[in-house]
Design an enzyme around this catalytic site. Structure first.
Site, PDB file in Angstrom:
ATOM      1  N   HIS A  91      13.070 -12.337  10.877  1.00  0.00           N
ATOM      2  CA  HIS A  91      12.047 -12.179  11.929  1.00  0.00           C
ATOM      3  C   HIS A  91      12.622 -12.439  13.326  1.00  0.00           C
ATOM      4  CE1 HIS A  91       9.065 -12.466   8.650  1.00  0.00           C
ATOM      5  NE2 HIS A  91       9.709 -13.551   8.243  1.00  0.00           N
TER       6      HIS A  91
HETATM    7  C1  BDR Z   1       8.330 -17.133  11.868  1.00  0.00           C
HETATM    8  O1  BDR Z   1       7.991 -18.374  11.233  1.00  0.00           O
HETATM    9  C2  BDR Z   1       9.152 -19.117  10.965  1.00  0.00           C
HETATM   10  O2  BDR Z   1       9.120 -19.633   9.662  1.00  0.00           O
HETATM   11  C3  BDR Z   1      10.334 -18.211  11.213  1.00  0.00           C
HETATM   12  O3  BDR Z   1      11.413 -18.953  11.754  1.00  0.00           O
HETATM   13  C4  BDR Z   1       9.817 -17.184  12.195  1.00  0.00           C
HETATM   14  O4  BDR Z   1       9.993 -17.608  13.538  1.00  0.00           O
HETATM   15  C5  BDR Z   1       7.919 -16.010  10.914  1.00  0.00           C
HETATM   16  O5  BDR Z   1       6.560 -16.093  10.640  1.00  0.00           O
END
Ligand code: BDR
Ligand code: CA
Length: 316
Positions: free
Chosen positions: A241
């Site tokens: 992400h």
């Molecule tokens: C986001 O939530 C976190 O767990 C990850 O680092 C990312 O920034 C994805 O939903």
């Protein structure tokens, strides 16, 4: 033709995907990482700060200051952290060098304000954790926040969620902060979950990518993160992400966006933390966010893996 790199601050809660995002920035000549600010999110502030320092140590970039920020959400304690995804220390317990330098004495919000006001070129801020620090910046140093050249947020979704039916972790962790940030009139790009859930990097993409310590960490990290994905989604493919948000910082336009009005549900029901994206412009409210829609996946993989490889060859 060489161009002047864009000054960049990453506000982060490392986090396995945050770690790759930071390394991507370090391997990319288009940006000059002038600071890392930390926030509680995937794990405690103490862990996220230590992890940011350890990632910079791994990359031999202890010259980059790390400033610790908010240890909790603005109004309500975040309902939970995400050690079930990222491991009890936030980085899968993977071996990383201990920090040789401490965080700077300033709070992340003060640090952000100082850098935004003192850097001649507009600074891009990549916010890849809960938005608490950025909301505090807007509230306490509006003149500094107004100097942000570009704010690229990994968070929210036009559709769907990962911690509630329609809520994404970073926004759900501090909805009031996110509401404040989306309402602040900043040049905001939202890289949401419904797009980052296609930012797949496989173990095969990174295995054998190099023989240095960065390559080893990346391989181990994708391996650990892949085991969570196997349990949750039935595949070891990982969603990077935060690296997709950083790819958009480094190569603006790599993610296709559309300009819409976005607000955040701060209510007390199951939809708390949802980003409400007016995709069909039915409210008549002026657009406040460039919302991610699509991206070229093979190009993303090429950029991420290529830049991590370049960094690995430089770090010995
Ligand atoms: C986001 O939530 C976190 O767990 C990850 O680092 C990312 O920034 C994805 O939903
Ligand atoms: Ca993150």
């Amino acid at each position: 033709m060489s161009t002047v790199p864009t000054p960049l601050i990453i506000d982060t809660d490392p986090g396995l995907d945050d770690a790759l995002a930071i390394l991507l920035a370090l391997g990319s000549p288009e940006v000059d990482l002038i600071g890392v600010t930390t926030v509680a999110g995937n794990t405690s502030l103490a862990n996220t700060t230590d992890n940011a320092l350890r990632i910079l140590e791994l990359a031999g970039r202890t010259d980059i200051p790390v400033a610790a920020g908010a240890s909790r959400a603005l109004i309500r304690e975040a309902p939970r952290t995400a050690e079930y995804v990222h491991g009890s220390d936030g980085l899968g317990g993977l071996p990383l060098p201990a920090p040789s330098v401490p965080p700077v004495a300033s709070h992340a919000v003060t640090f952000l304000a100082e850098r935004l006001l003192s850097t001649p070129k507009p600074v891009t801020v990549a916010a890849i954790g809960p938005l608490t620090n950025i909301a505090l910046l807007v509230a306490t140093h509006p003149e500094a926040a107004a100097r942000i050249g570009r704010l690229v947020v990994m968070g929210g979704a036009a559709r769907g969620g990962n911690v509630a039916p329609t809520a994404e972790f970073n926004i759900w962790s501090d909805p009031e902060a996110a509401h404040r940030v989306f309402s602040a009139g900043l040049p905001l790009t939202m890289i949401g979950l419904d797009v980052t859930d296609r930012s797949v990097i496989t173990v095969g993409d990174v295995n054998g990518m190099g023989d240095g310590r960065v390559a080893r960490f990346v391989e181990d990290s994708v391996g650990f993160y892949g085991r969570f994905h196997q349990d949750r989604y039935g595949t070891t493919d990982t969603y990077q992400h935060d690296a997709l948000a950083l790819a958009e910082v480094i190569i603006p336009g790599i993610v296709e966006t559309s300009h819409h009005y976005v607000t955040v549900d701060c209510g007390e029901t199951l939809s708390r933390g949802t980003t409400i994206v007016d995709l069909n412009d039915v409210t008549g409210h002026p657009p406040n966010a460039h919302v991610a829609l699509e991206f070229d996946h093979p190009r993303f993989v090429e950029v991420l893996v290529g830049r991590l490889k370049d960094l690995d060859t430089k770090v010995r």
